[in-house]
Design a protein around this motif. Sequence first.
Motif, PDB file in Angstrom:
ATOM      1  N   TRP A 103       0.833  -1.204   0.000  1.00  0.00           N
ATOM      2  CA  TRP A 103       0.000   0.000   0.000  1.00  0.00           C
ATOM      3  C   TRP A 103       0.871   1.258   0.000  1.00  0.00           C
ATOM      4  CZ3 TRP A 103      -1.244   3.323   4.381  1.00  0.00           C
ATOM      5  CH2 TRP A 103      -2.233   4.267   4.078  1.00  0.00           C
ATOM      6  N   ILE A 104       1.925   1.267   0.836  1.00  0.00           N
ATOM      7  CA  ILE A 104       2.858   2.403   0.868  1.00  0.00           C
ATOM      8  C   ILE A 104       3.511   2.576  -0.508  1.00  0.00           C
ATOM      9  CG2 ILE A 104       5.044   3.248   1.852  1.00  0.00           C
ATOM     10  CD1 ILE A 104       2.741   3.521   3.791  1.00  0.00           C
ATOM     11  N   PHE A 105       3.945   1.473  -1.099  1.00  0.00           N
ATOM     12  CA  PHE A 105       4.552   1.497  -2.438  1.00  0.00           C
ATOM     13  C   PHE A 105       3.584   2.084  -3.458  1.00  0.00           C
ATOM     14  CE2 PHE A 105       5.268  -0.658  -6.530  1.00  0.00           C
ATOM     15  CZ  PHE A 105       6.592  -0.305  -6.773  1.00  0.00           C
ATOM     16  N   ALA A 106       2.328   1.649  -3.393  1.00  0.00           N
ATOM     17  CA  ALA A 106       1.310   2.146  -4.328  1.00  0.00           C
ATOM     18  C   ALA A 106       1.053   3.638  -4.122  1.00  0.00           C
ATOM     19  CB  ALA A 106       0.011   1.356  -4.175  1.00  0.00           C
ATOM     20  N   CYS A 107       1.090   4.093  -2.882  1.00  0.00           N
ATOM     21  CA  CYS A 107       0.882   5.522  -2.597  1.00  0.00           C
ATOM     22  C   CYS A 107       2.067   6.357  -3.081  1.00  0.00           C
ATOM     23  CB  CYS A 107       0.683   5.737  -1.106  1.00  0.00           C
ATOM     24  SG  CYS A 107      -0.885   5.110  -0.485  1.00  0.00           S
ATOM     25  N   VAL A 108       3.277   5.869  -2.851  1.00  0.00           N
ATOM     26  CA  VAL A 108       4.474   6.610  -3.234  1.00  0.00           C
ATOM     27  C   VAL A 108       4.573   6.744  -4.753  1.00  0.00           C
ATOM     28  CG1 VAL A 108       7.012   6.519  -3.260  1.00  0.00           C
ATOM     29  CG2 VAL A 108       5.770   6.082  -1.136  1.00  0.00           C
ATOM     30  N   PHE A 109       4.261   5.662  -5.462  1.00  0.00           N
ATOM     31  CA  PHE A 109       4.398   5.673  -6.924  1.00  0.00           C
ATOM     32  C   PHE A 109       3.069   5.922  -7.642  1.00  0.00           C
ATOM     33  CE2 PHE A 109       8.118   3.268  -5.495  1.00  0.00           C
ATOM     34  CZ  PHE A 109       9.110   4.017  -6.099  1.00  0.00           C
ATOM     35  N   TYR A 110       2.061   6.321  -6.896  1.00  0.00           N
ATOM     36  CA  TYR A 110       0.754   6.712  -7.446  1.00  0.00           C
ATOM     37  C   TYR A 110       0.156   5.647  -8.371  1.00  0.00           C
ATOM     38  CZ  TYR A 110       2.376  11.154  -5.650  1.00  0.00           C
ATOM     39  OH  TYR A 110       2.857  12.133  -4.835  1.00  0.00           O
ATOM     40  N   ILE A 111       0.121   4.426  -7.885  1.00  0.00           N
ATOM     41  CA  ILE A 111      -0.517   3.336  -8.628  1.00  0.00           C
ATOM     42  C   ILE A 111      -1.958   3.271  -8.140  1.00  0.00           C
ATOM     43  CG2 ILE A 111      -0.428   0.887  -9.216  1.00  0.00           C
ATOM     44  CD1 ILE A 111       2.568   0.989  -8.387  1.00  0.00           C
ATOM     45  N   LYS A 112      -2.850   3.952  -8.848  1.00  0.00           N
ATOM     46  CA  LYS A 112      -4.228   4.176  -8.400  1.00  0.00           C
ATOM     47  C   LYS A 112      -4.998   2.886  -8.110  1.00  0.00           C
ATOM     48  CE  LYS A 112      -8.034   6.933  -8.255  1.00  0.00           C
ATOM     49  NZ  LYS A 112      -8.524   6.728  -6.928  1.00  0.00           N
ATOM     50  N   GLY A 113      -5.016   1.951  -9.041  1.00  0.00           N
ATOM     51  CA  GLY A 113      -5.802   0.726  -8.864  1.00  0.00           C
ATOM     52  C   GLY A 113      -5.336  -0.087  -7.667  1.00  0.00           C
ATOM     53  N   LEU A 114      -4.031  -0.226  -7.529  1.00  0.00           N
ATOM     54  CA  LEU A 114      -3.462  -0.984  -6.413  1.00  0.00           C
ATOM     55  C   LEU A 114      -3.724  -0.275  -5.089  1.00  0.00           C
ATOM     56  CD1 LEU A 114      -1.839  -3.554  -5.854  1.00  0.00           C
ATOM     57  CD2 LEU A 114       0.246  -2.204  -6.080  1.00  0.00           C
ATOM     58  N   LYS A 115      -3.623   1.035  -5.109  1.00  0.00           N
ATOM     59  CA  LYS A 115      -3.869   1.830  -3.897  1.00  0.00           C
ATOM     60  C   LYS A 115      -5.311   1.666  -3.440  1.00  0.00           C
ATOM     61  CE  LYS A 115      -3.742   6.527  -2.233  1.00  0.00           C
ATOM     62  NZ  LYS A 115      -4.472   7.682  -2.669  1.00  0.00           N
ATOM     63  N   ASP A 116      -6.256   1.695  -4.377  1.00  0.00           N
ATOM     64  CA  ASP A 116      -7.676   1.545  -4.032  1.00  0.00           C
ATOM     65  C   ASP A 116      -7.974   0.180  -3.420  1.00  0.00           C
ATOM     66  OD1 ASP A 116      -8.098   4.089  -4.974  1.00  0.00           O
ATOM     67  OD2 ASP A 116      -8.865   3.431  -6.927  1.00  0.00           O
ATOM     68  N   ILE A 117      -7.381  -0.861  -3.985  1.00  0.00           N
ATOM     69  CA  ILE A 117      -7.597  -2.212  -3.460  1.00  0.00           C
ATOM     70  C   ILE A 117      -7.085  -2.311  -2.028  1.00  0.00           C
ATOM     71  CG2 ILE A 117      -6.868  -4.627  -3.673  1.00  0.00           C
ATOM     72  CD1 ILE A 117      -6.861  -4.162  -6.734  1.00  0.00           C
ATOM     73  N   PHE A 118      -5.895  -1.790  -1.786  1.00  0.00           N
ATOM     74  CA  PHE A 118      -5.311  -1.913  -0.455  1.00  0.00           C
ATOM     75  C   PHE A 118      -5.964  -0.998   0.562  1.00  0.00           C
ATOM     76  CE2 PHE A 118      -2.149  -4.342  -2.686  1.00  0.00           C
ATOM     77  CZ  PHE A 118      -1.877  -5.331  -1.768  1.00  0.00           C
TER      78      PHE A 118
END
Length: 138
Positions: free
Chosen positions: A85-100
């Motif tokens: 989730w932190i990785f997705a937030c840092v690199f702005y991966i929207k779909g992965l961030k939403d799932i987590f």
Amino acid sequence: MKTILTYDSKIQQGVILLFVLTLLIAVLSEKEFLAFAIIIEFFLIAIVQYTLNIIKFFNKNYVRTDSRKVYMFLSTYVVIGFFTWIFACVFYIKGLKDIFEILVFTWLILSPVLILQSLCISFFDAKNKEVISENINN
């Protein structure tokens, strides 16, 4: 390493007591700056418990009980999910961030359960210290 594992339950009790006291002081004093301390202490509990349980899980002198296996599985799920989730937030991966962000609810439910389960495992290890000492000496 042996010294840390010897005082494992006392270390966990101290960190949890510090968290509960800070939480109580924050509620009674209504100071918002204590919220940051509570968050830091919550992660401190997680780091201490996860580290101690990983050490014991891979140490052949400790019994791999079902409780320890369940703790390791669930806590690893939370840790890997949190870092993803932190990785997705840092690199702005929207779909992965939403799932987590949906999975955060499971983390909120699992965290208190894992804290208590880790403490119970430590009490079990302290109670069975004689068996562990025999395994170390052999």
